[in-house]
Write an enzyme that holds these catalytic residues in place. Structure first.
Site, short mmCIF file in Angstrom:
data_model
loop_
_atom_site.label_atom_id
_atom_site.label_comp_id
_atom_site.label_asym_id
_atom_site.label_seq_id
_atom_site.Cartn_x
_atom_site.Cartn_y
_atom_site.Cartn_z
N ARG A 113 76.50 -10.07 161.80
CA ARG A 113 76.58 -11.29 160.98
C ARG A 113 78.02 -11.52 160.54
O ARG A 113 78.50 -12.64 160.51
CB ARG A 113 75.66 -11.20 159.75
CG ARG A 113 75.99 -12.26 158.70
CD ARG A 113 74.86 -12.58 157.75
NE ARG A 113 74.19 -11.41 157.23
CZ ARG A 113 74.69 -10.57 156.30
NH1 ARG A 113 75.88 -10.79 155.78
NH2 ARG A 113 73.99 -9.53 155.91
N ASP A 123 84.39 -34.73 160.37
CA ASP A 123 83.41 -34.42 161.41
C ASP A 123 83.93 -35.05 162.71
O ASP A 123 83.98 -36.27 162.85
CB ASP A 123 82.04 -34.99 161.01
CG ASP A 123 80.93 -34.60 161.99
OD1 ASP A 123 81.24 -34.37 163.18
OD2 ASP A 123 79.76 -34.56 161.56
#
Ligand SMILES: *Cc1c(COP(=O)(O)O)cnc(C)c1O
Length: 377
Positions: free
Chosen positions: A46, A170
């Site tokens: 992770r 974005d």
């Protein structure tokens, strides 16, 4: 190196141990920590995985940023980046950002005390006027979805810089092959790699790149804490997609230009929204800040029945959400991406029941035009 070469020669084209042309998929959850000296890079997947790290370095290089991070989806990237803010902070966001970004700001982060003001980012003064003493972030997306509105990035990002606000762009529709927001003044770029970067409609993935190492460390803290990380197979698919981004984007944009121009001349079509067309209000701004107009456009038929008939009859386009794949996709925003937006608000934004969005794929343009012609008849 030019943009196309960088997609291939990105520092990971040859794997040093074996000489393989590509990055190995390291499928593990944990790493042997040997003598516990603490000198090894990886301990738990992770927190870090070599396959993921390669993609993170590749996207950081392409966006010309300091550090890159990969996530399990575009929304995971966006949610994690927004996680660097705190309760009581204020964010200014373009009113027509991706629906999922809107939702996470308006529901999840609102509950956690992050205040948001929507603006029409085509007018940079609206951003200036929305700044409050506790404004910490600006969230933009250009071209916007589904009406391909263009935001003047240098103007808006300049305002954020002056005010000491962290700006996030974005860049999903354009990709770093066509647009590099960090070079235009942004602090963080986010991507849905599900779209053009992956490019084959076969993976859900997200990315973020920061301009500075300091900001990168803040994003990393959230990536490791939230744990919205991708698995190595998905990461590998995105890296494979990036290798062909240039040829796909060039061909898809060329076809988008032809198809959009053909639709604009069609009787049944009321209006076409594409920054590559003469007459698009944001065309010049887009040309100044991006190397192309991309491969997504939308159009309005004259009646709702015509729009529905087109979607029912078109054969070469899947009727679906998503974009950026090798296959053409037609989507119907009022029933799909913007179904949850109240009708009056949709009307105000120009998202009508006659609006269809097209993500142009790699089919031959003549076939697409012939198919669209029969579907509009
Ligand atoms: C699809 C999309 C997202 C969300 O990405 P997912 O990979 O679906 O989570 C964010 N922004 C834009 C512009 C998108 O098109």
């Amino acid at each position: 190196m030019n943009r196309g070469t960088l997609l291939i020669h990105n520092g990971h084209e040859i794997e040093p141990l074996s000489g393989a042309l590509g990055v190995p998929i390291i499928q593990t959850s944990t790493f042997d920590q040997g003598d516990l000296s603490g000198h090894q890079e990886y301990d738990y997947a992770r927190s870090g995985n070599p396959t993921r790290k390669a993609l993170e370095e590749i996207i950081a290089g392409l966006e010309k940023g300091a550090l890159g991070y990969a996530f399990g989806s575009g929304i995971a990237a966006i949610a994690s980046v927004l996680g660097i803010f705190s309760a009581g902070d204020h964010i200014i966001a373009a009113e027509d950002i991706y629906g999922g970004s809107w939702r996470i700001l308006n529901t999840f982060y609102k509950r956690w005390g992050l205040e948001m003001t929507p603006v029409d980012a085509r007018d940079p003064d609206q951003i200036r006027r929305a700044i409050k003493p506790h404004t910490k972030g600006l969230f933009l997306e250009t071209p916007s979805n589904p009406l391909l509105k263009i935001t003047d990035l240098p103007a808006c990002l300049g305002i954020a810089q002056e005010a000491g606000i962290i700006s996030i762009v974005d860049n999903t529709f354009m990709t770093p092959y066509l647009q590099r927001p960090l070079e235009l003044g942004a602090d963080i770029v986010v991507h849905s790699a599900t779209k053009f970067l992956g490019g084959h409609s076969d993976v859900i993935s997200g990315l973020a790149v920061t301009k500075t190492e300091a900001l990168g460390k803040r994003v990393y803290a959230v990536q490791n804490s939230f744990g919205a990380v991708p698995g190595p197979w998905d990461v590998w698919l995105v890296m494979r997609g990036i290798k062909t981004l240039k040829v796909r984007m060039d061909a898809q944009e060329a076809t988008a230009r032809q198809l959009a121009a053909w639709l604009q001349a069609h009787d049944t079509v009321k209006q076409v929204f594409y920054p590559g067309l003469a007459g698009h209000p944001g065309r010049e701004i887009n040309e100044a800040q991006a190397a192309g107009a991309g491969a997504v456009f939308s159009f309005k038929t004259r009646t709702k029945e015509q729009a529905l008939r087109f979607l029912g009859k078109v054969e070469l386009a899947a009727t679906a959400v998503s974009l950026g794949g090798v296959e053409t996709i037609a989507s119907y925003p009022v029933k799909m991406s913007h179904a949850s937006v109240p009708p009056a608000e949709r009307e105000r934004l120009g998202i009508t029941d006659t609006l269809i969005r097209i993500s142009v794929g790699l089919e031959d343009p003549e076939d697409l035009i012939a198919d669209f012609a029969q579907a509009l008849q």
